[in-house]
Design a protein around this motif. Structure first.
Motif, PDB file in Angstrom:
ATOM      1  N   ALA A  20      37.036  34.171  36.980  1.00  0.00           N
ATOM      2  CA  ALA A  20      36.228  35.140  37.533  1.00  0.00           C
ATOM      3  C   ALA A  20      34.905  34.471  38.502  1.00  0.00           C
ATOM      4  O   ALA A  20      34.529  35.243  39.188  1.00  0.00           O
ATOM      5  N   GLU A  21      34.316  33.480  37.858  1.00  0.00           N
ATOM      6  CA  GLU A  21      33.324  32.907  38.604  1.00  0.00           C
ATOM      7  C   GLU A  21      33.648  32.622  39.968  1.00  0.00           C
ATOM      8  O   GLU A  21      32.955  32.790  40.877  1.00  0.00           O
ATOM      9  N   THR A  22      34.874  31.934  40.002  1.00  0.00           N
ATOM     10  CA  THR A  22      35.138  31.671  41.380  1.00  0.00           C
ATOM     11  C   THR A  22      35.456  32.855  42.284  1.00  0.00           C
ATOM     12  O   THR A  22      35.090  32.624  43.588  1.00  0.00           O
ATOM     13  N   ARG A  23      36.079  33.823  41.954  1.00  0.00           N
ATOM     14  CA  ARG A  23      36.244  35.133  42.731  1.00  0.00           C
ATOM     15  C   ARG A  23      34.576  35.472  42.981  1.00  0.00           C
ATOM     16  O   ARG A  23      34.698  36.099  44.258  1.00  0.00           O
ATOM     17  N   VAL A  24      33.571  35.502  42.241  1.00  0.00           N
ATOM     18  CA  VAL A  24      32.253  36.017  42.706  1.00  0.00           C
ATOM     19  C   VAL A  24      31.835  35.122  43.791  1.00  0.00           C
ATOM     20  O   VAL A  24      31.212  35.589  44.634  1.00  0.00           O
ATOM     21  N   LEU A  25      31.867  33.967  43.619  1.00  0.00           N
ATOM     22  CA  LEU A  25      31.608  32.902  44.661  1.00  0.00           C
ATOM     23  C   LEU A  25      32.552  33.060  46.139  1.00  0.00           C
ATOM     24  O   LEU A  25      31.704  32.860  46.901  1.00  0.00           O
ATOM     25  N   LYS A  26      33.575  33.559  45.760  1.00  0.00           N
ATOM     26  CA  LYS A  26      34.264  33.677  47.061  1.00  0.00           C
ATOM     27  C   LYS A  26      33.877  34.679  47.914  1.00  0.00           C
ATOM     28  O   LYS A  26      33.672  34.926  49.016  1.00  0.00           O
ATOM     29  N   LEU A  27      33.506  35.816  47.025  1.00  0.00           N
ATOM     30  CA  LEU A  27      32.873  37.015  47.771  1.00  0.00           C
ATOM     31  C   LEU A  27      31.531  36.874  48.330  1.00  0.00           C
ATOM     32  O   LEU A  27      31.308  37.108  49.475  1.00  0.00           O
ATOM     33  N   TRP A  28      30.916  35.807  47.620  1.00  0.00           N
ATOM     34  CA  TRP A  28      29.440  35.641  48.175  1.00  0.00           C
ATOM     35  C   TRP A  28      29.711  34.765  49.631  1.00  0.00           C
ATOM     36  O   TRP A  28      28.859  34.885  50.590  1.00  0.00           O
ATOM     37  N   ARG A  29      30.541  33.713  49.239  1.00  0.00           N
ATOM     38  CA  ARG A  29      30.992  32.951  50.607  1.00  0.00           C
ATOM     39  C   ARG A  29      31.163  33.776  51.731  1.00  0.00           C
ATOM     40  O   ARG A  29      30.767  33.670  52.825  1.00  0.00           O
TER      41      ARG A  29
END
Length: 252
Positions: free
Chosen positions: A156-165
């Motif tokens: 979940a944290e990774t998916r948020v960071l990918k959206l941010w990126r």
């Protein structure tokens, strides 16, 4: 709405169907004939890898990585394999774009990264692949990559960071980002929003100088995939993010 509710709502919106009838899987069947024609009898398999296989994909950035495994007896060099696949995709009308270890094509609107690799032997899933930017090769194991990210428990944290990126337009390779999130949250057990905030602090304070290695091959330094200037841009974006007063200023 709390920060966690806000992020969970975004993740629900961005959920990707990874089931057997997912539209993304249609991509594989459409491009498979061209891959088989290119590889001939040396083709061992074509399998989804990357974000789609790891569970870290988002709908707005939906793509699929296809790992193309060739037999150890394949006569071409890794470099020749890479560029001959590029030429094959060109002749098939896919307008390929060279990346570092993959070749990007568009298939029915989806971004598809083709990763050609030669299996090192018949007894393991270790593969050799060409690194275009360094004009060299490396050993890796994509199956271990998938297991490592999934076992890391930070999807979940990774998916948020990918959206941010993606929303910040940053050059930050997905596997590098996935490993950075796992490293940043080692020993952390907070809520989703708290954990994501910790990752931003890591990107601001530690990321630029952190040595990140391939869990399948410690001689493969993943942190070398970005230049000093590219890492500085990630760091600056994280620092700016940490000054935001509301989550809708961070990711939408």
């Amino acid at each position: 709405m709390t920060a966690d509710e806000y992020l969970q709502r975004i993740l629900a919106r961005e959920a990707v169907d990874t089931g057997p009838y997912s539209p993304v899987r249609l991509v594989q069947s459409l491009i498979a004939p061209a891959i088989r024609e290119w590889a001939g009898n040396f083709l061992l398999g074509v399998d989804p890898s990357g974000s789609f296989a790891k569970g870290t994909a988002n709908h707005s950035g939906t793509d699929i990585d296809l790992f193309i495994s060739l037999a150890p007896q394949t006569p071409d060099t890794l470099k020749d394999m890479y560029y001959s696949l590029f030429r094959k995709m060109t002749t098939k009308g896919y307008t390929p774009k060279p990346q570092n270890v993959s070749i990007s094509v568009k298939v029915i609107g989806y971004a598809v990264d083709l990763v050609p690799a030669k299996r090192q032997d018949t007894y393991s899933s270790d593969h050799s692949l060409y690194r275009r930017k360094a004009d060299t090769w490396t050993k890796t194991n994509v199956a271990q990559h998938i297991q490592h990210v999934m076992r890391g428990g930070r999807l979940a944290e990774t998916r948020v960071l990918k959206l941010w990126r993606n929303q910040k337009g940053l050059d930050f390779p997905s596997f590098y980002l996935e490993l950075a999130v796992i490293n940043a949250l080692s020993g952390q057990y907070g809520t989703l929003s708290t954990n994501v905030w910790k990752v931003f602090e890591y990107l601001r304070d530690t990321f630029s100088n952190a040595r990140v290695v391939d869990p399948a091959n410690t001689n493969n330094i993943i942190s070398d995939d970005l230049t000093v200037a590219e890492k500085a841009r990630v760091r600056a974006a994280a620092a700016q993010t940490l000054r935001a007063s509301n989550w809708n200023q961070i990711v939408t």
